[in-house]
Design a protein around this motif. Structure first.
Motif, short mmCIF file in Angstrom:
data_model
loop_
_atom_site.label_atom_id
_atom_site.label_comp_id
_atom_site.label_asym_id
_atom_site.label_seq_id
_atom_site.Cartn_x
_atom_site.Cartn_y
_atom_site.Cartn_z
N TYR A 53 -0.55 4.07 -7.77
CA TYR A 53 -0.95 2.69 -7.36
C TYR A 53 -0.34 1.73 -8.36
CZ TYR A 53 -4.24 4.88 -4.00
OH TYR A 53 -4.77 5.60 -3.08
N ILE A 113 2.02 -0.77 -6.40
CA ILE A 113 1.58 -1.56 -5.53
C ILE A 113 1.64 -3.29 -6.15
CG2 ILE A 113 -0.66 -2.73 -4.16
CD1 ILE A 113 -1.54 0.00 -4.04
N ARG A 153 -3.39 -1.05 5.32
CA ARG A 153 -4.29 -0.35 4.38
C ARG A 153 -5.72 -0.31 5.02
NH1 ARG A 153 -5.13 -0.36 -2.17
NH2 ARG A 153 -6.31 1.61 -2.22
N SER A 176 0.99 -1.28 0.12
CA SER A 176 -0.07 -0.06 -0.01
C SER A 176 0.97 1.22 -0.05
CB SER A 176 -0.93 0.04 1.23
OG SER A 176 -1.78 1.19 1.29
#
Length: 331
Positions: A303, A306, A266, A182
């Motif tokens: 993102y 990740i 997260r 995360s």
């Protein structure tokens, strides 16, 4: 100077702004919404079809915690906008409820985001306007609430009881591989698993046990879901599917629970009715798989990072948050 003399201005740093409230809400209901933070004063404002409030919580620490736990949560089927009141709210309707940054606690090394100037490329200007850039300033970042020591110690004590394994964190150093689980957008902070043989063994044992427990563990009774409850919930891994994971309830709003997934670092908002019981200490013998890190150079802003492994070296810990290790990626 006049604003600095005003008592109203001096009190702003202890106030939190709560926006997108229902028009018919009372100040008492707003006080109830923030009851966990012991509000001192509620000032509700209704402007046409907009309703918001300024709530004095008495301290900047409570303001930061309220932002972390309530911003973006559903309340009467509305998404709350909760942010600090350190600046006067804009009068233009399109930015009146825009969340602001948390108080800055750490200064990140490196440049971080592009330094701001008066010539931001997204700011429309009439032709012929002179654009004189301001003097560049060093970017600073706030340590996210879910990574701060006081919050983590509370969470870890509730979940794992024995925290003896925490002492080994400071011994980690040198070249490592980190599996990113995360990231916090627009900051250099992220959660990652330190890839080792022990990690592989713990992952296999933990996720195997949770997969078996999923069918056997009963769903939690509605009254049992409250702050601090240890439970089991389904975590979405994007294109990788889903996995059941240990989690801790941060807060509850109506039929929704805000939980922290222990092994992915997260938080998420999920239906209360989807939580399963997982209070037995047998499920909490393996320490959390993730740990907070800060990238020393550059910013994790996508993102897409990740579920990728970053290779680099650990160079020490932050001064104010010693449990957060500093990581320098190999290029």
């Amino acid at each position: 100077m006049e604003e600095q003399k005003s008592p109203r201005f001096r009190k702003r740093e202890t106030e939190v702004y709560v926006g997108n409230l229902p028009l018919d809400i009372s100040e008492e209901e707003i006080r109830c919404l923030l009851k966990d933070f012991n509000p001192l004063h509620v000032h509700k404002i209704q402007n046409g079809c907009k309703c918001f409030a300024f709530v004095d919580l008495g301290s900047m620490q409570k303001v930061a915690l309220a932002i972390q736990e309530l911003n973006g949560r559903l309340f009467h089927k509305r998404k709350l906008y909760v942010n600090s009141n350190r600046r006067s709210p804009k009068k233009s309707p399109d930015v009146a409820e825009r969340p602001q940054e948390l108080p800055v606690l750490e200064k990140a090394s490196g440049q971080g985001f592009a330094r701001t100037t008066a010539c931001a490329q997204f700011t429309p200007k009439a032709s012929g306007d002179a654009c004189v850039p301001e003097k560049p300033r060093t970017s600073v970042f706030a340590v996210p609430m879910e990574m701060r020591g006081s919050f983590l110690v509370l969470l870890l004590r509730e979940c794992f009881r024995d925290l003896g394994w925490l002492a080994t964190i400071h011994g980690i150093g040198g070249e490592v591989g980190l599996l990113v689980t995360s990231i916090v957008p627009q900051t250099p902070f992220f959660w990652a698993m330190h890839v080792t043989e022990t990690l592989h063994q713990n992952m296999q044992a933990l996720f195997g046990a949770l997969a078996e427990a999923e069918e056997q563990q009963p769903y939690l009774h509605d009254l049992a879901v409250r702050r601090g409850t240890r439970c089991l919930a389904e975590y979405h891994l994007g294109e990788y599917g889903r996995a059941w994971n240990r989690c801790w309830v941060l807060d509850r709003v109506d039929s929704w629970a805000v939980v922290m997934f222990i092994d992915f670092g997260r938080s998420a908002t999920i239906p209360v009715q989807s939580l399963r019981s997982l209070d037995s200490d047998d499920f909490w013998t393996i320490p959390p798989l993730t740990q907070p890190f800060m990238l020393e150079k550059g910013v994790l802003s996508s993102y897409q990072v990740i579920h990728h492994i970053l290779k680099g070296k650990i160079t020490g810990a932050l001064n104010l948050e010693s449990h957060i290790l500093k990581f320098e990626e190999f290029k």
